[in-house]
Design a protein around this motif. Structure first.
Motif, short mmCIF file in Angstrom:
data_model
loop_
_atom_site.label_atom_id
_atom_site.label_comp_id
_atom_site.label_asym_id
_atom_site.label_seq_id
_atom_site.Cartn_x
_atom_site.Cartn_y
_atom_site.Cartn_z
N SER A 26 -14.65 -7.79 -4.06
CA SER A 26 -15.03 -6.77 -2.92
C SER A 26 -15.20 -5.49 -3.28
N GLY A 27 -14.25 -5.26 -4.26
CA GLY A 27 -13.62 -4.09 -4.76
C GLY A 27 -12.39 -3.64 -4.09
N GLN A 28 -11.97 -4.13 -2.76
CA GLN A 28 -11.58 -3.83 -2.59
C GLN A 28 -9.95 -4.19 -2.86
N THR A 29 -8.59 -4.18 -2.05
CA THR A 29 -7.29 -4.60 -2.40
C THR A 29 -7.52 -6.45 -1.65
N TYR A 30 -6.54 -7.11 -1.83
CA TYR A 30 -6.72 -8.53 -0.57
C TYR A 30 -6.18 -7.64 0.37
N ALA A 31 -5.48 -6.91 0.01
CA ALA A 31 -4.68 -6.74 1.37
C ALA A 31 -5.43 -6.25 2.75
N ALA A 32 -6.76 -4.98 1.91
CA ALA A 32 -7.48 -4.29 2.76
C ALA A 32 -8.66 -5.22 2.81
N CYS A 33 -9.20 -6.50 2.73
CA CYS A 33 -10.48 -6.98 2.17
C CYS A 33 -9.39 -8.65 2.97
N CYS A 34 -10.08 -9.21 2.42
CA CYS A 34 -9.48 -10.41 2.75
C CYS A 34 -8.40 -11.48 2.81
N GLY A 35 -6.96 -11.15 2.62
CA GLY A 35 -5.75 -10.45 2.86
C GLY A 35 -5.82 -10.46 4.32
N ARG A 36 -6.32 -9.25 5.76
CA ARG A 36 -6.04 -9.36 6.72
C ARG A 36 -6.84 -10.51 7.53
N TRP A 37 -7.43 -11.32 6.97
CA TRP A 37 -7.99 -12.57 7.65
C TRP A 37 -6.95 -13.93 7.01
#
Length: 138
Positions: free
Chosen positions: A21-32
Motif C-alpha cells: 500500500s505504501g503505508q507503514t505496517y502499523a498504519a495499514c495491515c498491522g492494525r487489523w
C-alpha cells in the motif's frame, strides 16, 4: 501496468506494509492483525490486503480467524522457503450489503521459480466482521 515494478517491490523500506500500500505496517495491515482494531478491516479489500500480509508474515492465527467457518481449514501449513514478492489488487467490487469480491495477483518465489496466483476471492460480512469465503483461481 506496463514495465513499472509493483508497489510491493518498491516498498521495501523498514516498516513498510507487505501488502504494498505504501503505508507503514502499523498504519495499514498491522492494525487489523492486532490491537484495538483487531479483526475489524472495514471492507473486503482491506481484509484481503491484511490476509496477504499475514501470509507474508506467516500469521496463521489471523488467517484462520478471518476465514469463514464454512470453508476454514482445521490448520494452515506454510510452504518452507516460499517468498512472497508482491500484491496487485485488480478490482474490489461490493456485490451486496454484506458481500464483495476482490480480484488480485500475488507473486511468489519458491526454489528459484517464480509463481503467480491470480484469484477472484469472495468475502462476506457477519456481525460487522469481514471473512474470506473462497476464491476462484483464474
Amino acid at each position: 501496468m506496463g514495465d513499472r515494478a509493483p508497489t510491493a517491490l518498491r516498498a521495501e523500506s523498514p516498516g513498510a506494509c507487505p501488502c504494498g500500500s505504501g503505508q507503514t505496517y502499523a498504519a495499514c495491515c498491522g492494525r487489523w492483525h492486532e490491537g484495538h482494531q483487531h479483526l475489524q478491516a472495514p471492507d473486503a479489500e482491506a481484509l484481503m490486503r491484511s490476509r496477504y500480509a499475514a501470509f507474508v508474515m506467516q500469521r496463521a492465527d489471523y488467517l484462520l480467524a478471518t476465514w469463514h467457518a464454512s470453508t476454514r481449514p482445521a490448520q494452515l501449513d506454510f510452504e518452507p522457503g516460499l517468498r512472497w514478492l508482491g500484491l496487485e489488487v485488480k478490482r474490489h467490487q461490493p456485490t451486496g450489503a454484506d458481500t464483495a469480491t476482490v480480484e488480485f495477483v500475488a507473486r511468489s518465489k519458491l526454489g528459484g521459480r517464480a509463481h503467480r496466483l491470480h484469484e477472484t476471492s469472495r468475502f462476506v460480512r457477519e456481525g460487522g466482521q469481514w471473512f474470506y469465503l473462497d476464491g476462484e483461481v483464474g
